[in-house]
Design a protein around this motif. Structure first.
Motif, PDB file in Angstrom:
ATOM      1  N   GLY A   1      -3.833 -28.342  39.121  1.00  0.00           N
ATOM      2  CA  GLY A   1      -4.084 -28.414  40.570  1.00  0.00           C
ATOM      3  C   GLY A   1      -2.761 -28.893  41.262  1.00  0.00           C
ATOM      4  N   SER A   2      -2.983 -29.182  42.822  1.00  0.00           N
ATOM      5  CA  SER A   2      -1.892 -29.753  43.251  1.00  0.00           C
ATOM      6  C   SER A   2      -1.696 -31.148  43.223  1.00  0.00           C
ATOM      7  CB  SER A   2      -2.270 -29.388  45.066  1.00  0.00           C
ATOM      8  OG  SER A   2      -1.361 -30.140  45.791  1.00  0.00           O
ATOM      9  N   THR A   3      -0.724 -31.595  43.192  1.00  0.00           N
ATOM     10  CA  THR A   3      -0.463 -33.259  43.420  1.00  0.00           C
ATOM     11  C   THR A   3      -0.208 -33.785  44.497  1.00  0.00           C
ATOM     12  OG1 THR A   3       2.099 -32.889  43.249  1.00  0.00           O
ATOM     13  CG2 THR A   3       0.669 -32.976  40.933  1.00  0.00           C
ATOM     14  N   ALA A   4      -0.512 -32.913  45.556  1.00  0.00           N
ATOM     15  CA  ALA A   4      -0.456 -33.337  47.067  1.00  0.00           C
ATOM     16  C   ALA A   4      -1.833 -34.148  47.417  1.00  0.00           C
ATOM     17  CB  ALA A   4       0.005 -32.114  47.862  1.00  0.00           C
ATOM     18  N   GLU A   5      -2.963 -33.970  46.645  1.00  0.00           N
ATOM     19  CA  GLU A   5      -4.158 -34.268  47.297  1.00  0.00           C
ATOM     20  C   GLU A   5      -4.199 -35.966  47.073  1.00  0.00           C
ATOM     21  OE1 GLU A   5      -6.236 -33.026  49.082  1.00  0.00           O
ATOM     22  OE2 GLU A   5      -6.168 -30.844  48.814  1.00  0.00           O
TER      23      GLU A   5
ATOM     24  N   ASP B   1       4.981 -42.603  54.579  1.00  0.00           N
ATOM     25  CA  ASP B   1       6.205 -42.044  54.526  1.00  0.00           C
ATOM     26  C   ASP B   1       6.541 -41.030  55.410  1.00  0.00           C
ATOM     27  OD1 ASP B   1       7.186 -44.071  52.635  1.00  0.00           O
ATOM     28  OD2 ASP B   1       6.431 -42.632  51.256  1.00  0.00           O
ATOM     29  N   ASP B   2       5.614 -40.421  56.115  1.00  0.00           N
ATOM     30  CA  ASP B   2       5.617 -39.220  56.974  1.00  0.00           C
ATOM     31  C   ASP B   2       6.574 -39.640  58.244  1.00  0.00           C
ATOM     32  OD1 ASP B   2       5.138 -36.906  58.353  1.00  0.00           O
ATOM     33  OD2 ASP B   2       2.895 -37.338  58.438  1.00  0.00           O
TER      34      ASP B   2
ATOM     35  N   ALA C   1      -0.579 -47.842  69.081  1.00  0.00           N
ATOM     36  CA  ALA C   1      -0.421 -46.458  69.331  1.00  0.00           C
ATOM     37  C   ALA C   1      -1.179 -45.789  67.990  1.00  0.00           C
ATOM     38  CB  ALA C   1       0.772 -45.943  69.487  1.00  0.00           C
ATOM     39  N   ILE C   2      -1.645 -44.721  68.171  1.00  0.00           N
ATOM     40  CA  ILE C   2      -2.416 -44.032  67.183  1.00  0.00           C
ATOM     41  C   ILE C   2      -1.290 -42.806  66.732  1.00  0.00           C
ATOM     42  CG2 ILE C   2      -4.410 -42.638  66.397  1.00  0.00           C
ATOM     43  CD1 ILE C   2      -4.866 -45.555  67.154  1.00  0.00           C
ATOM     44  N   ALA C   3      -1.045 -42.878  65.485  1.00  0.00           N
ATOM     45  CA  ALA C   3      -0.209 -41.408  64.784  1.00  0.00           C
ATOM     46  C   ALA C   3      -1.116 -40.507  64.071  1.00  0.00           C
ATOM     47  CB  ALA C   3       0.953 -42.026  64.255  1.00  0.00           C
ATOM     48  N   SER C   4      -0.793 -39.373  64.005  1.00  0.00           N
ATOM     49  CA  SER C   4      -1.701 -38.257  63.347  1.00  0.00           C
ATOM     50  C   SER C   4      -0.404 -38.061  62.110  1.00  0.00           C
ATOM     51  CB  SER C   4      -1.706 -36.988  64.053  1.00  0.00           C
ATOM     52  OG  SER C   4      -2.451 -36.000  63.411  1.00  0.00           O
ATOM     53  N   THR C   5      -1.077 -38.252  61.041  1.00  0.00           N
ATOM     54  CA  THR C   5      -0.262 -38.229  59.835  1.00  0.00           C
ATOM     55  C   THR C   5      -0.888 -37.341  58.676  1.00  0.00           C
ATOM     56  OG1 THR C   5       1.162 -39.345  57.977  1.00  0.00           O
ATOM     57  CG2 THR C   5      -0.955 -40.308  58.650  1.00  0.00           C
ATOM     58  N   LEU C   6      -0.140 -36.762  57.715  1.00  0.00           N
ATOM     59  CA  LEU C   6      -0.680 -36.430  56.752  1.00  0.00           C
ATOM     60  C   LEU C   6      -0.395 -36.797  55.310  1.00  0.00           C
ATOM     61  CD1 LEU C   6       0.343 -32.777  57.562  1.00  0.00           C
ATOM     62  CD2 LEU C   6      -2.365 -33.275  57.523  1.00  0.00           C
ATOM     63  N   GLU C   7      -1.578 -36.862  54.556  1.00  0.00           N
ATOM     64  CA  GLU C   7      -1.346 -37.326  53.085  1.00  0.00           C
ATOM     65  C   GLU C   7      -1.901 -36.399  52.066  1.00  0.00           C
ATOM     66  OE1 GLU C   7      -0.247 -40.085  51.566  1.00  0.00           O
ATOM     67  OE2 GLU C   7       0.359 -41.306  53.039  1.00  0.00           O
ATOM     68  N   GLY C   8      -0.874 -35.608  51.550  1.00  0.00           N
ATOM     69  CA  GLY C   8      -1.324 -34.393  50.891  1.00  0.00           C
ATOM     70  C   GLY C   8      -1.493 -33.372  51.865  1.00  0.00           C
ATOM     71  N   MET C   9      -2.772 -33.070  51.538  1.00  0.00           N
ATOM     72  CA  MET C   9      -3.481 -31.722  52.448  1.00  0.00           C
ATOM     73  C   MET C   9      -4.504 -32.334  53.615  1.00  0.00           C
ATOM     74  SD  MET C   9      -2.072 -29.213  51.001  1.00  0.00           S
ATOM     75  CE  MET C   9      -3.228 -27.815  51.921  1.00  0.00           C
TER      76      MET C   9
END
Length: 453
Positions: free
Chosen positions: A256-260, A363-364, A293-301
């Motif tokens: 599977g993916s390592t991004a999850e 890190d995003d 302030a609120i940031a919208s980030t991504l961790e994996g998917m």
């Protein structure tokens, strides 16, 4: 039995040498090569029963190979299933590493008590009574979970042949030893040999095996690097022991993916799955305060909404301080230089403190815009509106650069009830008729004029 042999192994990377030398040629570390006694018998620890119909494997065309989807075993833990790619694969070997006391044993004991499969939990570190006490605190007892306290692999395989478990959990691989290698448990030779025996068992019996691995002070899994190459999946369980949240990451996954990413909350009754981490990472307050302030980030998917806190104050001791928690300090210095040079904000003589709430590290680069908004809010002492969130990267010329998968970020912000999201005007947005206002900005000055007039 063969004659007793000695060989030299690097304790850092596992490279073998015929004689001692000061520096390892592979990893370039000094004084890491140690002598170990090797004494192998011809007999193997795990040997499947030979069948009369068994044939030697022959090469197949890639078009002839059956590509049917591998059936996975549900772990009953949605976060672990997500990180594994859908569940345990039969015959796979999974290695779980993490800091001492972070909750590795708790996580796997909790899962073994919930699994609908016959599970053998082998512990070389705790007695059966200790495990029983922890199990009673975590969850009601299970008839499918068997506890064995043993460190010799020959005895473990005897019990496996007797009870035929569907899942095997080893806590931990550094405590195991085999009779066919004469060296202490946890040495390079023992870890390599015991892992090879477990791999042979897993592949031939089609039984998934989960190993717990200790880590070194550098954060790497203890033992030879070959251990991580041998297994199918390497998971990292991490978090700050002063915070209640734990993050499960996949460093290697053949299935599977390592991004999850999986997120847990540590409670007195065990680890709780956190299905919506955004609500936890954003603090709930009645009054509006400057510097957040609120940031919208991504961790994996997975899209997350996180809170960025900043404090800007006059430097008292001459040299201004730059302090960050959960954010790259060099990137903060870059953003402050951009604000000073491109946008005209005088921050060179002021202390700047930045914090990502919840004890997580991000890190995003898409949180740059929220960092800018938090710093300017604290500097002007004007709060950012509760309904505002940000997703944009800041360039060296002060421009707001587009970020990847912006549609997912917008949908997550809308789902959590935000009114407005600030994104780069250069982003290509495919969403139509959204309930959230999308504010397109090109430069830092545009953001400052909208927020603070």
């Amino acid at each position: 039995m063969s004659k007793v042999k000695t060989s030299f192994f690097c304790q850092n990377c596992g490279t073998q040498y015929s004689k001692w030398q000061g520096q390892c040629n592979a990893c370039k570390e000094w004084n890491t090569i140690a002598e170990e006694i090797i004494q192998k018998q011809e007999k193997v620890a795990w040997k499947s029963e030979p069948t009369s119909t068994s044939k030697a494997p022959r090469p197949l065309k890639i078009t002839e190979i059956d590509s049917a989807q591998e059936v996975r075993m549900d772990t009953t833990d949605s976060e672990l299933n997500r990180v594994l790619g859908g569940g345990l694969v039969p015959g796979s070997l999974t290695l779980l590493g993490g800091e001492p006391g972070i909750g590795k044993s708790t996580l796997l004991l909790q899962i073994s008590l919930k699994l609908p499969y016959k599970t053998l939990y082998v512990s070389g570190e705790e007695s059966q009574k200790q495990i029983k006490m922890r199990a009673e605190r975590i969850t009601p007892n299970s008839d499918n979970c068997y506890i064995l306290t043993e460190t010799k692999t020959q005895n473990i395989f005897k019990q496996i042949e007797t009870m035929k478990p569907e899942v095997v959990i080893i806590d931990s691989i550094q405590t195991l030893h085999t009779d066919y290698i004469e060296s202490t448990a946890g040495s390079i030779s023992q870890i390599r040999e015991t892992t090879a025996e477990l791999i042979k068992f897993a592949k031939e019996s089609n039984t998934p095996v989960i190993l717990i691995g200790h880590i070194t002070k550098d954060g790497n899994i203890a033992g030879p690097k070959i251990l991580e190459h041998m297994v199918d999946t390497v998971l990292q369980f991490e978090g700050d022991r002063n915070h209640v949240y734990r993050i499960l990451r996949s460093l290697k996954n053949r299935f599977g993916s390592t991004a999850e990413l999986g997120i847990y909350e540590m409670l007195g009754s065990g680890l709780r799955e956190v299905n919506n981490p955004s609500e936890i990472l954003i603090s709930h307050k009645d009054e509006e305060l400057s510097g957040t302030a609120i940031a919208s980030t991504l961790e994996g998917m997975r899209p997350l909404m996180i809170e960025i806190q900043s404090l800007v104050s006059t430097a008292v001791y001459g040299t201004p301080q730059r302090s960050t928690t959960g954010y790259n300090a060099k990137r903060l210095n870059m953003i402050l230089a951009v604000l000073e040079k491109r946008a005209g904000f005088r921050l060179g003589a002021k202390d700047v403190f930045l914090n990502v709430t919840g004890g997580i590290s991000v890190d995003d680069p898409a949180i740059d815009l929220a960092v800018v908004a938090a710093i300017l809010s604290s500097n002007e002492d004007i709060p950012v509106g509760k309904g505002f969130c940000f997703a944009g990267e800041v360039g060296l010329s002060g421009e707001i650069r587009p970020v990847n998968r912006v549609d997912q970020r917008i949908q997550e912000a809308e789902k959590l009830g935000f009114d407005t999201i600030f994104v780069s005007k250069y982003n290509k947005i495919a969403l139509k008729n959204t309930g959230i206002k999308i504010e397109l900005v090109a430069k830092i000055e545009d953001v400052a004029s909208i927020l603070f007039g």
